[in-house]
Scaffold this active site. Structure first.
Site, PDB file in Angstrom:
ATOM      1  N   HIS A  26       0.839  -1.195   0.000  1.00 14.40           N
ATOM      2  CA  HIS A  26       0.000   0.000   0.000  1.00 14.40           C
ATOM      3  C   HIS A  26       0.877   1.250   0.000  1.00 14.40           C
ATOM      4  O   HIS A  26       2.088   1.174   0.012  1.00 14.40           O
ATOM      5  CB  HIS A  26      -0.912  -0.001   1.230  1.00 14.40           C
ATOM      6  CG  HIS A  26      -1.953  -1.071   1.196  1.00 14.40           C
ATOM      7  ND1 HIS A  26      -2.869  -1.186   0.183  1.00 14.40           N
ATOM      8  CD2 HIS A  26      -2.215  -2.085   2.056  1.00 14.40           C
ATOM      9  CE1 HIS A  26      -3.661  -2.220   0.415  1.00 14.40           C
ATOM     10  NE2 HIS A  26      -3.281  -2.799   1.545  1.00 14.40           N
ATOM     11  N   GLU A  59      -5.693 -12.589   6.886  1.00  8.53           N
ATOM     12  CA  GLU A  59      -6.561 -11.412   6.976  1.00  8.53           C
ATOM     13  C   GLU A  59      -7.795 -11.537   6.102  1.00  8.53           C
ATOM     14  O   GLU A  59      -8.363 -10.525   5.693  1.00  8.53           O
ATOM     15  CB  GLU A  59      -5.763 -10.137   6.638  1.00  8.53           C
ATOM     16  CG  GLU A  59      -5.018 -10.179   5.316  1.00  8.53           C
ATOM     17  CD  GLU A  59      -4.115  -8.963   5.066  1.00  8.53           C
ATOM     18  OE1 GLU A  59      -4.161  -7.979   5.818  1.00  8.53           O
ATOM     19  OE2 GLU A  59      -3.350  -9.015   4.075  1.00  8.53           O
ATOM     20  N   ASP A  70      -8.371  -5.550   6.171  1.00  7.33           N
ATOM     21  CA  ASP A  70      -8.739  -6.588   5.200  1.00  7.33           C
ATOM     22  C   ASP A  70      -9.690  -7.612   5.817  1.00  7.33           C
ATOM     23  O   ASP A  70     -10.637  -8.061   5.165  1.00  7.33           O
ATOM     24  CB  ASP A  70      -7.474  -7.284   4.673  1.00  7.33           C
ATOM     25  CG  ASP A  70      -6.885  -6.537   3.486  1.00  7.33           C
ATOM     26  OD1 ASP A  70      -7.630  -6.231   2.548  1.00  7.33           O
ATOM     27  OD2 ASP A  70      -5.677  -6.244   3.514  1.00  7.33           O
TER      28      ASP A  70
HETATM   29  C1  3PY Z   1      -4.836  -4.510   7.215  1.00  7.98           C
HETATM   30  O1  3PY Z   1      -5.377  -3.933   8.179  1.00  7.98           O
HETATM   31  O2  3PY Z   1      -5.471  -5.135   6.340  1.00  7.98           O
HETATM   32  C2  3PY Z   1      -3.386  -4.481   7.092  1.00  7.98           C
HETATM   33  O3  3PY Z   1      -2.845  -5.165   6.257  1.00  7.98           O
HETATM   34  C3  3PY Z   1      -2.607  -3.599   8.013  1.00  7.98           C
HETATM   35  O4  3PY Z   1      -1.761  -2.807   7.273  1.00  7.98           O
HETATM   36 MG    MG Z   2      -4.127  -5.956   4.813  1.00  6.06          MG
END
Ligand code: 3PY
Ligand code: MG
Length: 249
Positions: A44, A150, A176
């Site tokens: 990101h 995630e 995510d």
């Molecule tokens: C998220 O919160 O998805 C992350 O990858 C943190 O940077």
């Molecule tokens: Mg993430």
């Protein structure tokens, strides 16, 4: 430079910053203020080029802070390049299956653990001063491998992911995860909270370290109490909080 791998092995908590603003000077500031590590962010933010990643790694070396690179994906090139540049670890987003986890470890480790391409002429090999099996063994021992779990698929396959040897930390990206579970941005929604506790419990049960994104000192303390040891916040949030403080808001 603090040895993050040793600290994590001893379950000592460490606190770092995602550098989505790719500034070598901000790496220095973060180091001077006492954070334990930086995560140079190729997923990101402004996704640094290879040259920019290298200058951030060098800035981390110069200011004695441990550099990790969050790579964009689990490809051989994406993982090899930052490690050859001198990053001490790689962090890989959206690991969903055992095969993903095996690919991450395979690309990050030299034989016999993996198939990382070897070149002693890089910073990793101190430009040829370090060669032979000892150099490979040391790199395998010292490199830190962090996988993000995630999303729902990663959660469903977590037991298998945790059985892949060579992973040091399972990192939860709350954003995510909240999106994947149908509650975008609601990282404290009961469904997301339960998922976080499930991932944390299984990770600790497998004797691995658990990591998570934190938004402030209270959040970091709460997560540490829960059992997380690898804690990371973001540079943009830190700068914005500083701005608000100065403006008296
Ligand atoms: C998220 O919160 O998805 C992350 O990858 C943190 O940077
Ligand atoms: Mg993430």
């Amino acid at each position: 430079m603090r040895n993050l791998k040793h600290d994590l092995k001893a379950s000592r908590p460490v606190l770092g910053v995602f550098m989505a603003i790719p500034s070598p000077q901000l790496v220095e500031v973060v180091a001077l203020e006492g954070f334990d590590f930086v995560i140079i962010d190729e997923e990101h933010g402004s996704s640094p080029s290879s040259g920019a990643t290298e200058s951030l790694v060098l800035s981390a070396y110069a200011s004695s802070i441990y550099p990790i690179v969050r790579v964009p994906c689990a490809s051989r090139w994406a993982i090899l390049r930052p490690l050859d540049l001198g990053a001490k670890g790689v962090q890989v987003p959206l690991v969903c299956t055992r095969e993903d986890a095996q690919a991450v470890v395979g690309f990050a480790k030299y034989p016999p653990l993996g198939t990382r391409g070897a070149a002693f002429s890089t910073r990793m090999g101190r430009y040829g001063l370090d060669t032979g099996p000892q150099a490979l063994q040391r790199a395998n021992e010292e490199s830190l491998v962090i996988v993000h779990v995630e999303n729902r698929q990663g959660m469903d396959n977590l037991d298998e992911i945790l059985r892949v040897p060579g992973i040091d930390v399972v990192f939860i990206g709350p954003t995510d995860l909240s999106v994947s579970l149908g509650h975008p941005g609601e990282t404290d929604h009961p469904v997301v909270k339960e998922a976080i506790e499930t991932i944390l419990g299984k990770t600790m049960g497998a004797n691995l370290q658990a990591g998570i994104y934190v938004t402030g000192p209270g959040d970091a303390a709460r997560r540490h109490e829960q059992g997380f040891t690898y804690l990371a916040t973001g540079i943009a949030g830190l700068v914005m909080k500083g701005c608000r403080w100065m403006l008296g808001r």
